[in-house]
Design a protein around this motif. Structure first.
Motif, mmCIF file in Angstrom:
data_model
loop_
_atom_site.group_PDB
_atom_site.id
_atom_site.type_symbol
_atom_site.label_atom_id
_atom_site.label_comp_id
_atom_site.label_asym_id
_atom_site.label_seq_id
_atom_site.Cartn_x
_atom_site.Cartn_y
_atom_site.Cartn_z
ATOM 1 N N VAL A 1 3.684 8.578 -10.917
ATOM 2 C CA VAL A 1 4.240 7.269 -10.758
ATOM 3 C C VAL A 1 3.506 6.729 -9.598
ATOM 4 N N ILE A 2 2.157 6.307 -9.162
ATOM 5 C CA ILE A 2 1.388 6.500 -8.110
ATOM 6 C C ILE A 2 1.469 4.927 -7.993
ATOM 7 N N SER A 3 2.324 4.437 -7.241
ATOM 8 C CA SER A 3 2.828 3.058 -6.582
ATOM 9 C C SER A 3 2.035 1.859 -5.787
ATOM 10 N N ASN A 4 1.606 0.816 -6.419
ATOM 11 C CA ASN A 4 1.384 0.089 -5.082
ATOM 12 C C ASN A 4 2.584 -1.125 -4.378
ATOM 13 N N SER A 5 3.989 -0.960 -5.550
ATOM 14 C CA SER A 5 4.772 -1.710 -5.535
ATOM 15 C C SER A 5 5.435 -1.505 -4.406
ATOM 16 N N SER A 6 6.467 -2.067 -3.848
ATOM 17 C CA SER A 6 7.552 -1.606 -2.358
ATOM 18 C C SER A 6 8.736 -1.533 -2.417
ATOM 19 N N VAL A 7 9.562 -1.586 -3.828
ATOM 20 C CA VAL A 7 10.837 -1.443 -3.983
ATOM 21 C C VAL A 7 11.195 0.098 -3.543
ATOM 22 N N TYR A 8 10.397 1.291 -3.696
ATOM 23 C CA TYR A 8 10.474 2.779 -3.055
ATOM 24 C C TYR A 8 9.846 2.960 -2.237
ATOM 25 N N ARG A 9 9.663 1.960 -1.464
ATOM 26 C CA ARG A 9 8.563 3.330 0.161
ATOM 27 C C ARG A 9 9.616 4.225 0.874
ATOM 28 N N MET A 10 10.781 2.707 0.602
ATOM 29 C CA MET A 10 11.362 3.479 2.040
ATOM 30 C C MET A 10 12.815 4.720 1.672
ATOM 31 N N ASP A 11 12.466 4.506 0.118
ATOM 32 C CA ASP A 11 13.934 5.889 -0.207
ATOM 33 C C ASP A 11 13.332 7.664 0.189
ATOM 34 N N GLU A 12 14.073 7.546 0.854
ATOM 35 C CA GLU A 12 13.957 8.869 1.767
ATOM 36 C C GLU A 12 13.843 9.703 0.907
ATOM 37 N N ASP A 13 13.477 9.754 -0.022
ATOM 38 C CA ASP A 13 12.895 11.593 -1.066
ATOM 39 C C ASP A 13 11.557 10.426 -1.105
ATOM 40 N N VAL A 14 10.759 9.526 -1.251
ATOM 41 C CA VAL A 14 9.715 8.762 -1.864
ATOM 42 C C VAL A 14 8.476 9.152 -0.940
ATOM 43 N N PRO A 15 7.730 9.745 -0.582
ATOM 44 C CA PRO A 15 6.708 9.427 0.044
ATOM 45 C C PRO A 15 6.007 8.467 -0.131
ATOM 46 N N LEU A 16 5.833 8.011 1.619
ATOM 47 C CA LEU A 16 5.168 6.858 1.432
ATOM 48 C C LEU A 16 3.164 7.472 2.523
ATOM 49 N N LEU A 17 2.448 7.141 1.385
ATOM 50 C CA LEU A 17 1.378 7.656 1.388
ATOM 51 C C LEU A 17 0.433 6.814 2.522
ATOM 52 N N ILE A 18 -0.184 7.506 3.489
ATOM 53 C CA ILE A 18 -1.909 7.189 3.874
ATOM 54 C C ILE A 18 -2.250 8.231 3.777
ATOM 55 N N PRO A 19 -3.204 9.320 3.069
ATOM 56 C CA PRO A 19 -3.586 10.425 2.605
ATOM 57 C C PRO A 19 -4.306 10.435 4.782
ATOM 58 N N GLU A 20 -5.190 10.505 5.132
ATOM 59 C CA GLU A 20 -5.594 10.928 5.834
ATOM 60 C C GLU A 20 -4.216 11.110 7.474
#
Length: 345
Positions: free
Chosen positions: A101-120
């Protein structure tokens, strides 16, 4: 090049439509499933979607029948643009069913085990996926997120400065386009001839996400960057394009020429949706402007201008990004391309 079948959650909404538009002719991703709310399920996409982007609904998706937002879907990976109220439960259900699941939603962004990515910036944070799968019992599924659309505008130039000189503190004022509120979004009676000084829930996201993105992946977790951000967020009468006015204190001394060079020299990636230049610094005193610069790099370039020494902080600058492309659907697609390049999907 391997082809992946893509399903889109929230396919009829503003960001869902942008997914559909950006995926036309993509060499790796083919749309095979579209999911939306109960009022759209069972209809063809052409019947269910009130198309709001330039041009018409692409022919290859017009006759796809919209399905309910629940697994399984006829696809290999899932792009999500679900609203926060339903995203946590639904995205977890898809990840648990084995879908990336590649998500634009906000709910998991700050979960410690979920990547919050800007690939560069932080591709190495993908190391969290294995930890997430073990912790949550996801099997082959997982969740990866991209940042808030306003954070996407100023985190890249901050990353350029943080890598070379260290960022001490940041004050940011965002001027955010009305498309960021979805459709129909803000009433014309509220936004025309006006500036709205409050966007519900926005300032906490802007003040916390950059530290995670610029943090260091170490010992199976993210050590967040140790600078502070103070934010004020405004809704302005612009259709597309989020502008950020940024003031920054640095940990090490740097000249104005050093600052500009750090931004200009920040590397891009060799992915299909990558722009030729990740950060473009303009010298014209009147730039960047949303109408003139939001589509730079097909909407994937961050445009920076007005870089000067500041009377209170060390430096100030203005950053601009296209909020529904780099700040939303385009960022999600780029994340998926990164995952594919690393054989993680």
């Amino acid at each position: 090049m391997k082809k992946y079948r893509v399903g889109i959650l929230g396919a009829t909404g503003t960001v869902g439509q942008r997914f559909v538009q950006l995926l036309q002719g993509h060499p790796q991703f083919e749309i095979t499933a579209l999911a939306a709310s109960d009022r759209s399920a069972g209809k063809t996409y052409a019947e269910a979607c009130a198309w709001k982007l330039n041009g018409s609904i692409p022919e290859n998706v017009r006759e796809i029948v919209v399905t309910p937002i629940e697994p399984p879907l006829d696809c290999d990976i899932v792009f999500s643009s679900l609203p926060s109220g339903v995203a946590r439960e639904t995205e977890e259900a898809f990840a648990r069913a084995g879908f990336p699941v590649i998500s634009n939603s906000s709910v998991y962004r700050m979960d410690e085990d979920v990547p919050l990515l800007i690939p560069e910036i932080n591709a190495d944070h993908l190391g969290l996926i294995e930890i997430q799968q073990q912790k949550r019992g996801f099997g082959t599924g997982f969740i990866v997120t991209n940042p808030n659309c306003a954070v996407a505008s100023f985190a890249p130039p901050l990353a350029a400065l943080h890598r070379r000189y260290g960022v001490e503190s940041v004050v940011v004022t965002t001027l955010q386009a009305i498309s960021g509120a979805g459709y129909p979004g803000v009433s014309s009676m509220d936004i025309v001839d006006n500036v709205l000084p409050y966007i519900a829930g926005e300032e906490p996201k802007v003040e916390t996400e950059a530290q995670k993105i610029l943090g260091t992946f170490r010992d199976n977790s993210i050590d967040k960057a140790d600078f502070t951000v103070s934010a004020q967020c405004f809704r302005v009468d612009v259709i597309d394009g989020h502008t950020a006015s940024v003031r920054v204190d640095l940990k090490e001394k740097a000249t104005l020429e050093d600052i500009v060079a750090a931004m200009k020299e920040f590397p891009t990636l060799d992915l299909y949706s990558s722009p030729a230049r990740f950060i473009e610094v303009l010298e014209e005193p009147t730039r960047p402007q949303p109408r003139l610069d939001r589509d730079s790099g097909n909407g994937m370039t961050i445009t920076v201008g007005r870089v000067f020494p500041d009377n209170v902080f060390d430096y100030r600058f203005v950053a601009l990004s296209h909020n529904t492309v780099r700040g939303a659907a385009g960022s999600t697609i780029l994340n998926a391309e990164l995952l594919a390049s690393k054989n993680l999907i």
